[in-house]
Every structure is written in structure tokens, then in C-alpha cells.
Design a protein around this motif. Structure first.
Motif, PDB file in Angstrom:
ATOM      1  N   ARG A 101      -3.931  12.537  83.262  1.00 20.40           N
ATOM      2  CA  ARG A 101      -3.849  11.358  84.124  1.00 20.40           C
ATOM      3  C   ARG A 101      -3.311  10.129  83.391  1.00 20.40           C
ATOM      4  O   ARG A 101      -2.780   9.216  84.013  1.00 20.40           O
ATOM      5  CB  ARG A 101      -5.234  11.029  84.699  1.00 20.40           C
ATOM      6  CG  ARG A 101      -5.779  12.076  85.640  1.00 20.40           C
ATOM      7  CD  ARG A 101      -7.181  11.717  86.139  1.00 20.40           C
ATOM      8  NE  ARG A 101      -7.211  10.413  86.755  1.00 20.40           N
ATOM      9  CZ  ARG A 101      -7.799   9.346  86.203  1.00 20.40           C
ATOM     10  NH1 ARG A 101      -8.382   9.443  85.023  1.00 20.40           N
ATOM     11  NH2 ARG A 101      -7.796   8.184  86.820  1.00 20.40           N
ATOM     12  N   GLU A 102      -3.491  10.106  82.070  1.00 17.34           N
ATOM     13  CA  GLU A 102      -3.168   8.895  81.312  1.00 17.34           C
ATOM     14  C   GLU A 102      -2.221   9.152  80.140  1.00 17.34           C
ATOM     15  O   GLU A 102      -1.937   8.237  79.377  1.00 17.34           O
ATOM     16  CB  GLU A 102      -4.470   8.280  80.777  1.00 17.34           C
ATOM     17  CG  GLU A 102      -5.479   7.964  81.867  1.00 17.34           C
ATOM     18  CD  GLU A 102      -6.882   7.721  81.332  1.00 17.34           C
ATOM     19  OE1 GLU A 102      -7.656   7.012  82.005  1.00 17.34           O
ATOM     20  OE2 GLU A 102      -7.213   8.258  80.250  1.00 17.34           O
ATOM     21  N   GLY A 103      -1.761  10.379  79.993  1.00 19.20           N
ATOM     22  CA  GLY A 103      -0.956  10.742  78.844  1.00 19.20           C
ATOM     23  C   GLY A 103       0.455  10.173  78.868  1.00 19.20           C
ATOM     24  O   GLY A 103       0.889   9.551  79.844  1.00 19.20           O
ATOM     25  N   LEU A 104       1.182  10.420  77.804  1.00 19.95           N
ATOM     26  CA  LEU A 104       2.518   9.867  77.613  1.00 19.95           C
ATOM     27  C   LEU A 104       3.493  10.273  78.709  1.00 19.95           C
ATOM     28  O   LEU A 104       4.391   9.505  79.075  1.00 19.95           O
ATOM     29  CB  LEU A 104       3.044  10.314  76.240  1.00 19.95           C
ATOM     30  CG  LEU A 104       4.456   9.880  75.831  1.00 19.95           C
ATOM     31  CD1 LEU A 104       4.558   8.353  75.793  1.00 19.95           C
ATOM     32  CD2 LEU A 104       4.818  10.473  74.482  1.00 19.95           C
ATOM     33  N   PHE A 105       3.306  11.468  79.279  1.00 21.44           N
ATOM     34  CA  PHE A 105       4.275  11.980  80.242  1.00 21.44           C
ATOM     35  C   PHE A 105       3.795  11.856  81.690  1.00 21.44           C
ATOM     36  O   PHE A 105       4.281  12.567  82.572  1.00 21.44           O
ATOM     37  CB  PHE A 105       4.586  13.444  79.911  1.00 21.44           C
ATOM     38  CG  PHE A 105       5.238  13.614  78.569  1.00 21.44           C
ATOM     39  CD1 PHE A 105       6.577  13.330  78.396  1.00 21.44           C
ATOM     40  CD2 PHE A 105       4.485  14.019  77.469  1.00 21.44           C
ATOM     41  CE1 PHE A 105       7.181  13.467  77.146  1.00 21.44           C
ATOM     42  CE2 PHE A 105       5.071  14.155  76.222  1.00 21.44           C
ATOM     43  CZ  PHE A 105       6.422  13.875  76.054  1.00 21.44           C
ATOM     44  N   THR A 106       2.841  10.944  81.934  1.00 23.44           N
ATOM     45  CA  THR A 106       2.341  10.745  83.297  1.00 23.44           C
ATOM     46  C   THR A 106       3.077   9.635  84.038  1.00 23.44           C
ATOM     47  O   THR A 106       2.919   9.499  85.248  1.00 23.44           O
ATOM     48  CB  THR A 106       0.834  10.413  83.271  1.00 23.44           C
ATOM     49  OG1 THR A 106       0.623   9.240  82.469  1.00 23.44           O
ATOM     50  CG2 THR A 106       0.036  11.568  82.684  1.00 23.44           C
ATOM     51  N   VAL A 107       3.871   8.832  83.339  1.00 28.35           N
ATOM     52  CA  VAL A 107       4.674   7.772  83.957  1.00 28.35           C
ATOM     53  C   VAL A 107       6.133   8.227  83.921  1.00 28.35           C
ATOM     54  O   VAL A 107       6.730   8.261  82.825  1.00 28.35           O
ATOM     55  CB  VAL A 107       4.498   6.432  83.226  1.00 28.35           C
ATOM     56  CG1 VAL A 107       5.328   5.344  83.903  1.00 28.35           C
ATOM     57  CG2 VAL A 107       3.024   6.026  83.179  1.00 28.35           C
ATOM     58  N   PRO A 108       6.713   8.614  85.044  1.00 23.27           N
ATOM     59  CA  PRO A 108       8.034   9.272  85.057  1.00 23.27           C
ATOM     60  C   PRO A 108       9.128   8.552  84.270  1.00 23.27           C
ATOM     61  O   PRO A 108       9.818   9.198  83.466  1.00 23.27           O
ATOM     62  CB  PRO A 108       8.358   9.365  86.548  1.00 23.27           C
ATOM     63  CG  PRO A 108       7.022   9.455  87.206  1.00 23.27           C
ATOM     64  CD  PRO A 108       6.119   8.584  86.392  1.00 23.27           C
ATOM     65  N   PRO A 109       9.344   7.236  84.429  1.00 24.62           N
ATOM     66  CA  PRO A 109      10.435   6.601  83.671  1.00 24.62           C
ATOM     67  C   PRO A 109      10.214   6.680  82.158  1.00 24.62           C
ATOM     68  O   PRO A 109      11.161   6.907  81.395  1.00 24.62           O
ATOM     69  CB  PRO A 109      10.424   5.151  84.166  1.00 24.62           C
ATOM     70  CG  PRO A 109       9.702   5.184  85.464  1.00 24.62           C
ATOM     71  CD  PRO A 109       8.690   6.261  85.336  1.00 24.62           C
ATOM     72  N   ILE A 110       8.979   6.504  81.723  1.00 23.97           N
ATOM     73  CA  ILE A 110       8.672   6.567  80.296  1.00 23.97           C
ATOM     74  C   ILE A 110       8.780   8.002  79.797  1.00 23.97           C
ATOM     75  O   ILE A 110       9.297   8.261  78.695  1.00 23.97           O
ATOM     76  CB  ILE A 110       7.279   5.976  80.028  1.00 23.97           C
ATOM     77  CG1 ILE A 110       7.274   4.476  80.354  1.00 23.97           C
ATOM     78  CG2 ILE A 110       6.854   6.211  78.581  1.00 23.97           C
ATOM     79  CD1 ILE A 110       5.927   3.809  80.223  1.00 23.97           C
TER      80      ILE A 110
END
Length: 533
Positions: free
Chosen positions: A489-498
Motif C-alpha cells: 500500500r505504501e511501497g515505492l511502486f504504489t504511486v504509478p508516476p514514481i
């Protein structure tokens, strides 16, 4: 015993202050040799190091709940040293924030209520500060800067009152009060109360220039905000100030990290239970309860002087608003309780002065303070749910964390390091600089709306601007130093643009205790070519 051999009270200032302040220094000395005690402390140091390179607050660095008044002073220490260390920062905190706050408060109370009242009032303050053992309270934090702000404000207020509120002193008082929003926003209710009380007293006076004096007070209070807003507007920095400092902190108070109760009444009850049962402040609250009983007794007996009524209101309001300043953040962080340490001293001094003409009540007041001091000492020294030995005599070797050991041969001092999660101590021990607005990305995960979109954009812009060679993903279930523990839920790959940016520009370099370290692809390729040559 002859009268010539009796200890005179009040005792001389030096004989009173030197032993107490020395005791405070002695109890703090062991902490100067310890490593990280609280994530906030390492965040402040990392922020100061970043601002040393680019001093634009809210542009190069976001202080989260703390303003420039908390971090800029640490940045200025770099004028004298090459590297900020935990011990240096704690030494600075003691001698630049806390001890001056104690001295200002003592001088203000002595000038207004006499040396005896000031000495009795400061006894529990200094003792409590010396006996605090919670790690978060021993570390550098913004609340201790607020103590200095409150002491300076009260000193100026009482000095102005003693001189019938001259316009110049009111302007100076307003100027100091107006700095409150730029230390910590939590300080605003207490500073606002001091300003409103002063305004009410000035307007309630019979002097012909009361409106002019009020204008000087308000002008001084508004000047810092006007200057800051003009600077931000002139440089097109209003948006980050609004989103990062105002809207983000409103969301922080509306969605507390560790206060899970939904209703306001439930939150208040849970918060009150935490404050009452917290070991560090139990004796302090007992002292406050006794003072409340004494105040009621004096009121019933008619022994409160009419001239002191306004001061009683000032003291009670200061105590109430200091607790409000702790509650509005709606989080169970012990260092918030620093905010309630000094205001009760004003009430103690007033009560002691009010009982000066009654021998029995005077001895009752002194006896009660003595009992409370004994209770506080017994409570601190006899109960060890978090003993002082755990703080003072543990981790003396200050070994590098496994993550720092991994990064040490790979990064250089002063180099930019990208982070995702809650990395903080490594920025201090390795003397590296954050490539992001903060040393953690908690705000990206927990904020909503425009704030979150702005933080995502800034994260991507900063990563491209600084192009850090290494990026640390610190989100893992067993993470004990932050609030981001769920990789799904909070990992590096949970925010699509990032996630897309990281996949394009970074590759996995290694893993330490579940923490993943990524290396920038183009830098790795360039390094490989250089090695081949």
C-alpha cells in the motif's frame, strides 16, 4: 538555632540557579555521546544540512510541522562546524534554547512577583526537565524552541505591564508573538492567547492612547507574516508555502497518525488518558491539581487580590492553551508535552505571591510543592518502564546501522541520496544530503488532493534535478523507525508516476534487512565504462 544561622529565603540568584542548571547539565551530559534518539531529531539535522546548500524553506526543504524558526538555527551552526552531530545539536539545544528559556522565565517572574515566588515556581520545571528520560523528549525538537518563544513572550509581556504598556514595548511583544507561526503552528494558540490578553488589558485601560497602543501591538504581530508573504509572493513561492505548511498540516491534524478514535469526544478522552498516565508528566499534573485546589481555596477565602485577577486569568489561560496546543495535533508524541512545561510556573508564582500575607497558606503552598517534588522523584527513580539506564548507558559505541554500512563505501559526504519510506539517521551518520523535499515520503502516502499531487510532482522533479546515484526503499513490515510499513500500500511502486520513473532510471543494487537499494542506470553504465578503460 540562632536567626543568623538560618538559611535565608529567597536565596541569592546565583546560589539558586547555578546548582539547578548544573544538575540539568549533568543529567544531559550522557546524551551528548549517544546516537539517534528520535527520528524527528535526525530529520531536523538532515534538513539543516540541505538548507545550508539551498536556504529556501518550503522550496528546497519541507519542515513538515516545523517552520524555519526550528531548522534555520541549526543551519547557522554550519558557520562554525563542518558537520552537524547529535551531541553538538543537543548541546546547542540545552544552552541556546532551554537554559535561556529558564533564565528569561525566572527573571520575568522575579521582576513581577519577587524572587521567592520565582524560585518556588521554577523548582518543578527544572526538576522535571532534568528527570525526563523518554528518548523523544531528550532529543532536539521544535517544542523546546517553542519554550524559548513562550519565555521571551512572557518576559516582554510582564515587562510591558510593569511600565504601563508603552507603545514601543508592545510593538516588540507583538513582533515576538508574530514569529510563533514560523516556529511550529502548534504554538499559535498559546501565542494568540498572550496577544489577546494583552490587547484586552490595553483596550480596557482608561488611557487616551489605548487605541494607538493596540495598533502598535497588532502591527508588530502582523509584521512577520506580512514580510514572509511578500517574500514568497515576490519569488512565486506562495504555492509550496500554502500546500506544504498550511493545507498539509491541516490534513495532518484531521488524520492523526496514532490517534485512532473517530469522534472528537473519544479523541479528547483518549488523549487525556494518555497525558495523565504518561510517566514523565504524572507528578507535574499532580502539582497542577494541587494548585487548582489552592486557587479555589484562596478564591473562597477572598484572599486573591483584585489587582491580581487579570494575572490569574492570564495564567489559567496560558495553561489551558498550552494543553490545547498539544491536543490539536491529535498524536501521541511525548515531545509535544514540552509545550505544557512552562505556563504553570506563572500560576505557581501568582499563587505564592497571593499567599505571602498569610503565614499558614504560604507554608501550605511551599509544603505542597515539596511533596510534589518528592512524588516526582519517586515516580521517576522508582518506576522503570523506560529506565534512564536504557538511554544513558546503551549503544555508547554508536555503531553504524546495517543500511549505513552498506551505503558508506558507495556514497560520499555531501552527496545526494534519494529515499522512499522513512530514512533519517543515515543522513546524519554518513553526512549525505537528501535529494527530496524531506528525508521521508510519509506525506506523499498520507496526504490527499492538491497536496499529494504537488508532492508527487516535486518528488519527480527533484529526482530528475539531482539525479541521485542511489535510491533507498525503506518500506518494510518490521520497520521500527517510521510509519510506512506496508509495501503493498505504501511501497515505492504504489504511486504509478514514481514507479514508472524508477523502473526507467534505476535498477536494484542490493538489499539490507529487507530494505532495497537502487542504483541509477545511466550512472552505473558510465561507471562501468570508466572501469573498463
Amino acid at each position: 538555632m540562632s536567626s543568623s544561622n538560618r538559611l535565608k529565603f529567597p536565596i541569592p540568584d546565583a546560589l539558586y540557579l547555578v546548582p539547578f542548571l548544573s544538575a540539568l547539565l549533568i543529567t544531559r551530559l550522557p546524551t551528548f555521546g549517544l546516537g539517534n534518539l528520535d527520528v524527528d531529531e535526525s530529520m531536523y539535522i538532515a534538513g539543516a544540512n540541505k538548507l545550508w546548500l539551498d536556504g529556501r524553506f518550503w522550496i528546497s526543504h519541507d519542515g513538515s510541522t516545523s517552520g524555519p524558526g526550528v531548522i534555520y538555527p541549526l543551519m547557522l551552526l554550519r558557520l562554525f562546524v563542518d558537520k552537524l552531530d547529535y551531541g553538538l545539536v543537543r548541546f546547542y539545544n540545552l544552552f541556546v534554547n532551554f537554559i535561556p528559556a529558564i533564565l528569561l522565565l525566572y527573571w520575568a517572574l522575579k521582576r513581577s512577583f519577587g524572587a521567592a515566588a520565582a524560585q518556588v515556581a521554577l523548582l518543578p520545571v527544572v526538576l522535571l526537565a532534568a528527570l525526563f528520560s523518554n528518548k523523544g523528549m531528550l532529543a532536539y525538537n521544535g517544542e523546546q524552541v517553542c519554550l524559548l518563544h513562550f519565555a521571551a513572550s512572557l518576559f516582554l509581556l510582564l515587562e510591558a505591564r510593569a511600565r504601563q504598556f508603552p507603545a514601543g514595548r508592545l510593538f516588540g511583544l507583538g513582533l515576538v508573538l508574530g514569529l510563533a507561526p514560523f516556529t511550529k503552528l502548534q504554538m499559535v494558540p498559546l501565542a494568540g492567547w498572550l496577544g489577546l490578553w494583552t490587547l484586552a488589558v490595553v483596550l480596557g485601560s482608561a488611557t487616551a492612547d489605548r487605541w494607538k497602543k493596540s495598533a502598535w501591538l497588532l502591527g508588530g504581530a502582523l509584521l512577520p507574516t506580512i514580510l514572509v508573504v511578500l517574500y514568497l509572493w515576490q519569488n512565486n513561492y506562495l504555492q509550496p508555502f500554502w500546500l506544504l505548511y498550511l493545507e498539509s498540516n491541516l490534513q495532518y491534524a484531521s488524520n492523526p497518525t496514532n490517534m485512532q478514535q473517530a469522534g472528537r469526544l473519544e479523541q479528547l478522552v483518549a488523549w487525556a488518558h494518555w497525558v495523565i498516565t504518561f510517566r514523565e508528566t504524572f507528578g507535574f499534573l499532580l502539582l497542577l491539581a494541587g494548585e487548582g485546589l489552592l486557587l479555589g481555596w484562596l478564591w473562597f477565602r477572598g484572599q486573591l487580590k483584585q489587582t491580581s485577577f487579570a494575572l490569574v486569568v492570564l495564567a489559567l489561560g496560558s495553561v489551558a492553551f498550552s494543553f490545547l496546543s498539544v491536543f490539536i495535533a491529535k498524536n501521541y508524541f511525548p515531545h509535544y508535552l514540552w509545550l505544557v512545561l512552562l505556563p504553570p510556573a506563572l500560576l505557581t508564582a501568582i499563587l505564592f505571591r497571593s499567599t505571602a500575607e498569610s503565614g499558614q497558606l504560604r507554608y501550605w503552598a511551599m509544603g505542597y510543592v515539596t511533596v510534589c517534588l518528592a512524588v516526582m522523584m519517586r515516580y521517576h527513580l522508582g518506576i522503570s518502564d523506560f529506565g534512564r539506564d536504557q538511554v544513558f548507558f546503551a549503544s555508547r559505541d554508536r555503531q553504524l546501522s546495517p543500511l549505513a554500512q552498506y551505503l558508506q563505501p558507495r556514497v560520499k559526504p555531501g552527496e545526494r541520496l534519494g529515499t522512499w519510506g522513512f530514512v533519517s539517521d543515515e543522513f546524519v551518520t554518513l553526512d549525505v544530503v537528501s535529494a527530496n523535499l524531506q528525508v521521508h515520503t510519509q506525506m506523499i502516502i498520507q496526504r490527499e488532493g492538491n497536496v499529494r499531487q504537488y508532492l508527487i510532482k516535486r518528488y519527480l522533479d527533484d529526482m530528475e534535478r539531482y539525479r541521485p546515484r542511489y535510491l533507498v526503499d525503506d518500506v518494510l513490515p518490521q520497520n521500527g523507525r517510521g510509519f510506512l510499513k506496508d509495501p503493498d500500500r505504501e511501497g515505492l511502486f504504489t504511486v504509478p508516476p514514481i514507479a514508472a520513473y524508477v523502473r526507467k532510471h534505476y535498477r536494484l543494487d542490493g538489499s539490507v534487512e529487507g530494505r532495497r537499494i537502487y542504483r541509477r542506470i545511466d550512472e552505473a553504465v558510465a561507471q562501468g565504462r570508466k572501469s573498463a578503460q
